[in-house]
Design a protein around this motif. Structure first.
Motif, PDB file in Angstrom:
ATOM      1  N   GLY A 153     -40.564   2.029 -11.062  1.00 39.00           N
ATOM      2  CA  GLY A 153     -39.925   1.751  -9.766  1.00 39.00           C
ATOM      3  C   GLY A 153     -38.807   0.727  -9.856  1.00 39.00           C
ATOM      4  N   LYS A 188     -36.287   1.060 -11.642  1.00 37.42           N
ATOM      5  CA  LYS A 188     -35.112   1.950 -11.679  1.00 37.42           C
ATOM      6  C   LYS A 188     -34.124   1.707 -12.830  1.00 37.42           C
ATOM      7  CE  LYS A 188     -35.354   3.497  -6.977  1.00 37.42           C
ATOM      8  NZ  LYS A 188     -36.762   3.791  -7.125  1.00 37.42           N
ATOM      9  N   ARG A 226     -45.682   1.270 -19.424  1.00 33.72           N
ATOM     10  CA  ARG A 226     -45.185   2.059 -20.549  1.00 33.72           C
ATOM     11  C   ARG A 226     -43.988   2.919 -20.142  1.00 33.72           C
ATOM     12  NH1 ARG A 226     -48.639   5.744 -24.735  1.00 33.72           N
ATOM     13  NH2 ARG A 226     -46.989   7.209 -25.227  1.00 33.72           N
ATOM     14  N   GLN A 281     -45.109  -4.504 -23.095  1.00 34.41           N
ATOM     15  CA  GLN A 281     -45.902  -3.447 -22.451  1.00 34.41           C
ATOM     16  C   GLN A 281     -47.343  -3.885 -22.207  1.00 34.41           C
ATOM     17  OE1 GLN A 281     -45.627   0.560 -24.087  1.00 34.41           O
ATOM     18  NE2 GLN A 281     -47.791   0.860 -23.632  1.00 34.41           N
ATOM     19  N   THR A 337     -52.052   0.955 -24.753  1.00 34.59           N
ATOM     20  CA  THR A 337     -51.290   0.965 -26.009  1.00 34.59           C
ATOM     21  C   THR A 337     -50.288  -0.188 -26.062  1.00 34.59           C
ATOM     22  OG1 THR A 337     -49.984   2.702 -24.944  1.00 34.59           O
ATOM     23  CG2 THR A 337     -51.539   3.393 -26.626  1.00 34.59           C
ATOM     24  N   GLY A 345     -43.594  -1.664  -8.374  1.00 29.48           N
ATOM     25  CA  GLY A 345     -43.168  -0.323  -8.771  1.00 29.48           C
ATOM     26  C   GLY A 345     -43.982   0.214  -9.934  1.00 29.48           C
ATOM     27  N   GLY A 392     -50.152   2.444 -11.289  1.00 28.23           N
ATOM     28  CA  GLY A 392     -51.560   2.108 -11.525  1.00 28.23           C
ATOM     29  C   GLY A 392     -52.295   3.182 -12.296  1.00 28.23           C
ATOM     30  N   LYS A 403     -43.913   1.517  -2.779  1.00 31.38           N
ATOM     31  CA  LYS A 403     -43.491   2.150  -1.521  1.00 31.38           C
ATOM     32  C   LYS A 403     -44.383   3.327  -1.136  1.00 31.38           C
ATOM     33  CE  LYS A 403     -39.881   5.016  -3.478  1.00 31.38           C
ATOM     34  NZ  LYS A 403     -38.488   5.287  -3.645  1.00 31.38           N
ATOM     35  N   ALA A 432     -50.452   5.111  -3.790  1.00 28.63           N
ATOM     36  CA  ALA A 432     -50.399   4.739  -5.221  1.00 28.63           C
ATOM     37  C   ALA A 432     -51.775   4.217  -5.663  1.00 28.63           C
ATOM     38  CB  ALA A 432     -49.329   3.675  -5.446  1.00 28.63           C
ATOM     39  N   ASP A 436     -40.442  -1.478  -0.142  1.00 28.28           N
ATOM     40  CA  ASP A 436     -39.442  -1.335  -1.201  1.00 28.28           C
ATOM     41  C   ASP A 436     -39.364  -2.639  -1.990  1.00 28.28           C
ATOM     42  OD1 ASP A 436     -37.171  -1.156  -2.743  1.00 28.28           O
ATOM     43  OD2 ASP A 436     -35.986  -0.138  -1.200  1.00 28.28           O
ATOM     44  N   PHE A 475     -37.236  -3.770  -3.870  1.00 20.82           N
ATOM     45  CA  PHE A 475     -35.926  -4.442  -3.890  1.00 20.82           C
ATOM     46  C   PHE A 475     -35.712  -5.312  -2.642  1.00 20.82           C
ATOM     47  CE2 PHE A 475     -35.535  -0.929  -6.840  1.00 20.82           C
ATOM     48  CZ  PHE A 475     -35.133  -1.628  -7.973  1.00 20.82           C
TER      49      PHE A 475
HETATM   50  C1  LIG Z   1     -52.388   7.822 -24.624  1.00 21.80           C
HETATM   51  C2  LIG Z   1     -51.616   7.150 -23.523  1.00 21.80           C
HETATM   52  C3  LIG Z   1     -51.469   5.769 -23.568  1.00 21.80           C
HETATM   53  C4  LIG Z   1     -50.780   5.109 -22.555  1.00 21.80           C
HETATM   54  N1  LIG Z   1     -50.656   3.741 -22.606  1.00 21.80           N
HETATM   55  C5  LIG Z   1     -50.071   3.106 -21.571  1.00 21.80           C
HETATM   56  C6  LIG Z   1     -49.978   1.676 -21.549  1.00 21.80           C
HETATM   57  O1  LIG Z   1     -50.373   0.983 -22.494  1.00 21.80           O
HETATM   58  N2  LIG Z   1     -49.412   1.092 -20.487  1.00 21.80           N
HETATM   59  C7  LIG Z   1     -48.911   1.802 -19.412  1.00 21.80           C
HETATM   60  O2  LIG Z   1     -48.409   1.194 -18.479  1.00 21.80           O
HETATM   61  N3  LIG Z   1     -48.978   3.142 -19.423  1.00 21.80           N
HETATM   62  C8  LIG Z   1     -49.521   3.807 -20.466  1.00 21.80           C
HETATM   63  N4  LIG Z   1     -49.535   5.167 -20.473  1.00 21.80           N
HETATM   64  C9  LIG Z   1     -48.733   5.881 -19.469  1.00 21.80           C
HETATM   65  C10 LIG Z   1     -49.397   6.038 -18.109  1.00 21.80           C
HETATM   66  O3  LIG Z   1     -50.195   7.185 -18.092  1.00 21.80           O
HETATM   67  C11 LIG Z   1     -48.335   6.120 -16.997  1.00 21.80           C
HETATM   68  O4  LIG Z   1     -47.482   7.208 -17.278  1.00 21.80           O
HETATM   69  C12 LIG Z   1     -47.491   4.873 -16.828  1.00 21.80           C
HETATM   70  O5  LIG Z   1     -48.324   3.735 -16.742  1.00 21.80           O
HETATM   71  C13 LIG Z   1     -46.671   4.979 -15.561  1.00 21.80           C
HETATM   72  O6  LIG Z   1     -45.835   3.869 -15.438  1.00 21.80           O
HETATM   73  P1  LIG Z   1     -45.317   3.429 -14.019  1.00 21.80           P
HETATM   74  O7  LIG Z   1     -46.460   3.099 -13.140  1.00 21.80           O
HETATM   75  O8  LIG Z   1     -44.295   2.388 -14.223  1.00 21.80           O
HETATM   76  O9  LIG Z   1     -44.528   4.725 -13.531  1.00 21.80           O
HETATM   77  P2  LIG Z   1     -44.880   5.790 -12.409  1.00 21.80           P
HETATM   78  O10 LIG Z   1     -46.253   6.334 -12.564  1.00 21.80           O
HETATM   79  O11 LIG Z   1     -43.744   6.735 -12.379  1.00 21.80           O
HETATM   80  O12 LIG Z   1     -44.883   4.906 -11.080  1.00 21.80           O
HETATM   81  C14 LIG Z   1     -43.771   4.315 -10.523  1.00 21.80           C
HETATM   82  C15 LIG Z   1     -44.188   3.769  -9.181  1.00 21.80           C
HETATM   83  O13 LIG Z   1     -43.120   3.053  -8.618  1.00 21.80           O
HETATM   84  C16 LIG Z   1     -43.138   3.269  -7.215  1.00 21.80           C
HETATM   85  N5  LIG Z   1     -41.782   2.981  -6.725  1.00 21.80           N
HETATM   86  C17 LIG Z   1     -40.643   3.668  -6.993  1.00 21.80           C
HETATM   87  N6  LIG Z   1     -39.585   3.049  -6.398  1.00 21.80           N
HETATM   88  C18 LIG Z   1     -40.091   1.966  -5.749  1.00 21.80           C
HETATM   89  C19 LIG Z   1     -39.502   0.942  -4.953  1.00 21.80           C
HETATM   90  N7  LIG Z   1     -38.185   0.885  -4.737  1.00 21.80           N
HETATM   91  N8  LIG Z   1     -40.316  -0.009  -4.446  1.00 21.80           N
HETATM   92  C20 LIG Z   1     -41.658   0.002  -4.656  1.00 21.80           C
HETATM   93  N9  LIG Z   1     -42.254   0.957  -5.409  1.00 21.80           N
HETATM   94  C21 LIG Z   1     -41.476   1.918  -5.952  1.00 21.80           C
HETATM   95  C22 LIG Z   1     -43.554   4.718  -7.055  1.00 21.80           C
HETATM   96  O14 LIG Z   1     -44.119   4.951  -5.764  1.00 21.80           O
HETATM   97  C23 LIG Z   1     -44.586   4.864  -8.178  1.00 21.80           C
HETATM   98  O15 LIG Z   1     -45.900   4.605  -7.719  1.00 21.80           O
HETATM   99  C24 LIG Z   1     -50.211   5.853 -21.481  1.00 21.80           C
HETATM  100  C25 LIG Z   1     -50.378   7.236 -21.444  1.00 21.80           C
HETATM  101  C26 LIG Z   1     -51.074   7.877 -22.450  1.00 21.80           C
HETATM  102  C27 LIG Z   1     -51.246   9.378 -22.383  1.00 21.80           C
END
Ligand SMILES: Cc1cc2nc3c(=O)[nH]c(=O)nc-3n(C[C@H](O)[C@H](O)[C@H](O)COP(=O)(O)OP(=O)(O)OC[C@H]3O[C@@H](n4cnc5c(N)ncnc54)[C@H](O)[C@@H]3O)c2cc1C
Length: 326
Positions: free
Chosen positions: A214, A216, A239, A252, A256, A269, A272, A291, A295, A308, A310
């Motif tokens: 999030g 960006k 990640r 990170q 992992t 952002g 979870g 947002k 989530a 948001d 930001f």
């Molecule tokens: C074997 C394996 C190991 C992994 N190891 C890790 C690890 O060590 N650590 C890890 O983090 N992940 C790990 N992952 C990846 C994990 O499954 C997720 O893909 C990752 O954590 C998603 O990251 P994220 O929450 O940043 O992104 P997303 O899931 O894309 O979430 C982004 C969030 O941001 C929110 N958002 C967007 N814009 C805004 C805004 N302007 N204001 C507020 N909210 C906003 C969205 O609503 C969304 O909920 C692993 C996956 C696998 C398969």
């Protein structure tokens, strides 16, 4: 002394034990009734560092000082400590969870032929036996472990155990061990230090701010760093953000990445995902800003803001500044 609880010293590579040592020494003292000794493998110990270990409760410091011990290489450290352990028969060997100790303790346990309770979050004495608690299945369950034989070896998760209170004037007896460095099969080539961000280290910080997809883009982390400077927090990432190349891998958080257990975790952002939660779910207070009201991070958050980031981040930073400047 035979039967002591040992704690392997994690230092800052400049001769000072890290703050996590207070936690490991404090827990070892609680379990052993104060029979705690530190084992320091280093190329340069300092008097201030030795004093600090005494003030944190070590009655003795086994000092293995040799220019060949830096930088850390498992194959050089392990034989030296294993030899000392075979001679002195400690009851337990603890170390804080850090990248170096994770590797060192696993190698040492293998060399001594004993079990290792990695990433422990609790201990208790059951009669005259130690029982450790550690998270399994990405933190969804806690398992209890006991050892078949001594020394009971464990790495301790930071920010979980009560730190020893520093007792001014308490000193440790320093015993220099004429430890030779084992011949190496690997050749050390070069060490490159990452430039410091000026913020606390991720695994040691009491407050951690985490930015996910999030955010960006990499340029936007500056708003999290600004908040970090105001409240003294480390800034980590999911990640997704690391894989996108926005943050280096050392930031990170998750299965992992790094495991953290701060007093306060603030996620911006970050959705979870289970693999992210595996690295931060033992944080004492979890705040999430997202947002999307659905989530998954809101399920484990103590406080949540649907909004948001930001808008929320600058507003929070302004309020933190006002509060902390009072
Ligand atoms: C074997 C394996 C190991 C992994 N190891 C890790 C690890 O060590 N650590 C890890 O983090 N992940 C790990 N992952 C990846 C994990 O499954 C997720 O893909 C990752 O954590 C998603 O990251 P994220 O929450 O940043 O992104 P997303 O899931 O894309 O979430 C982004 C969030 O941001 C929110 N958002 C967007 N814009 C805004 C805004 N302007 N204001 C507020 N909210 C906003 C969205 O609503 C969304 O909920 C692993 C996956 C696998 C398969």
């Amino acid at each position: 002394m035979a039967g002591a609880f040992w704690v392997i010293v994690e230092d800052d590579r400049q001769g000072a034990p890290k703050k996590v040592m207070a936690e490991a020494l404090g827990e070892a003292a609680r379990l052993s009734g104060g029979n705690v000794e530190a084992v320091w493998v280093t190329d340069k110990a300092t008097d201030a560092g030795l004093t600090q270990l005494g003030e944190w409760g070590a009655s003795k410091v086994w000092l293995l000082e040799n220019a060949a011990f830096a930088p850390y290489r498992g194959e050089v450290w392990v034989p030296a400590v294993a030899e000392l352990a075979a001679k002195e028969s400690p009851k337990a060997i603890f170390a804080p969870v850090t990248s170096r100790q994770r590797e060192f303790m696993a190698r040492l346990a293998a060399k001594l032929g004993v079990g290792l309770c990695a990433d422990a979050v609790g201990f208790k004495m059951d009669g005259d036996k130690l029982v450790g608690t550690r998270p399994v299945y990405a933190g969804k369950l806690l398992s209890k472990v006991a050892w078949k034989q001594m020394p009971w070896m464990a790495t301790l998760r930071p920010n979980v155990f009560r730190p020893a209170e520093s007792q001014a004037g308490k000193t440790a007896q320093v015993e220099k061990v004429g430890a030779a460095a084992a011949p190496e099969k690997l050749k050390f080539v070069e060490r490159r230090e990452e430039a410091s961000t000026g913020l606390p280290e991720l695994t040691e910080a009491e407050t951690v701010i985490s930015g996910g997809r999030g955010m960006k883009g990499p340029e936007n982390y500056v708003i999290l760093e600004e908040m970090g400077k105001v409240i003294g927090a480390a800034v980590g990432a999911s990640r997704a953000a690391v894989d996108a190349g926005w943050r280096p891998h050392r930031f990170q958080i998750g299965q992992t990445g790094r495991t953290i257990s701060p007093k306060l975790y603030l996620g911006f952002g970050v959705s979870g995902a289970i693999q992210h939660l595996a690295g931060m779910r033992t944080s004492k207070v979890i705040v999430a800003v997202n947002k999307d009201p659905e989530a998954p991070i809101f399920k484990i958050a103590d406080y949540g803001i649907v909004g948001d980031l930001f808008e929320v981040v600058p507003a929070l930073t302004t309020e933190f500044k006002k509060l902390l400047e009072k």
